[in-house]
Design a protein around this motif. Structure first.
Motif, PDB file in Angstrom:
ATOM      1  N   SER A   1       0.633  -1.066   0.176  1.00 20.46           N
ATOM      2  CA  SER A   1       0.205  -0.051  -0.376  1.00 20.46           C
ATOM      3  C   SER A   1       0.993   1.413   0.005  1.00 20.46           C
ATOM      4  O   SER A   1       1.635   1.153   0.424  1.00 20.46           O
ATOM      5  CB  SER A   1      -1.753   0.080   1.331  1.00 20.46           C
ATOM      6  N   PHE A   2      -0.082   2.149  -0.279  1.00 15.31           N
ATOM      7  CA  PHE A   2       1.133   3.870  -0.213  1.00 15.31           C
ATOM      8  C   PHE A   2       1.367   4.133   1.366  1.00 15.31           C
ATOM      9  O   PHE A   2       2.623   4.658   1.335  1.00 15.31           O
ATOM     10  CB  PHE A   2       0.269   4.539  -0.945  1.00 15.31           C
ATOM     11  N   GLN A   3       0.712   3.712   2.147  1.00 14.69           N
ATOM     12  CA  GLN A   3       1.902   3.955   3.767  1.00 14.69           C
ATOM     13  C   GLN A   3       2.654   3.271   3.865  1.00 14.69           C
ATOM     14  O   GLN A   3       3.179   4.055   4.394  1.00 14.69           O
ATOM     15  CB  GLN A   3       0.184   3.794   3.915  1.00 14.69           C
ATOM     16  N   GLU A   4       2.473   1.815   3.253  1.00 10.24           N
ATOM     17  CA  GLU A   4       3.552   1.101   3.320  1.00 10.24           C
ATOM     18  C   GLU A   4       5.056   1.643   2.644  1.00 10.24           C
ATOM     19  O   GLU A   4       6.011   0.979   2.817  1.00 10.24           O
ATOM     20  CB  GLU A   4       3.377  -0.569   3.043  1.00 10.24           C
TER      21      GLU A   4
END
Length: 130
Positions: free
Chosen positions: A97-100
């Motif tokens: 994911s973007f956040q990861e």
């Protein structure tokens, strides 16, 4: 003000015109439309095809800018390490994911409360130091 456009999807056309005028007054105060009545009442937002065709374009662009600015600040301090982190990020793109991905590159995630303020302050400090 900026978030109003997305937080209020039921806003009328007139309310959207007013929101656009507020943003222009803040971020583009030099912009003048002369005798163009429609633009003078805040209608220029309707000329932005991204709003209709690719509504997440501006959001995606802003997220990328937040990350790019952080990489720039980090590169000013340690270019080689930052380049390695950037390459690692690119190698993992599409796998998380973007956040990861942002966290894996040791960046501040723009979705966290106060994150944008932190990014702006880091850039401001870097500019003053340079």
């Amino acid at each position: 003000m900026r978030g109003q456009l997305y937080a209020n999807p039921e806003a009328t056309v007139q309310e959207r015109h007013q929101m656009w005028q507020q943003m222009e007054a803040r971020y583009l105060p030099w912009r003048k439309y002369g005798d163009l009545k429609y633009f003078n009442k805040g209608g220029l937002w309707q000329d932005k095809q991204h709003i209709y065709c690719s509504p997440f374009y501006y959001i995606d662009y802003t997220l990328a800018l937040c990350c790019a600015l952080q990489f720039w600040v980090k590169a000013e301090e340690d270019y080689e390490k930052t380049l390695a982190e950037y390459i690692a990020l690119c190698d993992h793109s599409g796998s998380a994911s973007f956040q990861e991905l942002v966290r894996s590159a040791n960046l501040i995630c723009p979705f966290e409360p106060g994150a944008l303020t932190q990014v702006v302050e880091k850039v401001r400090s870097s500019l003053k130091a340079g």
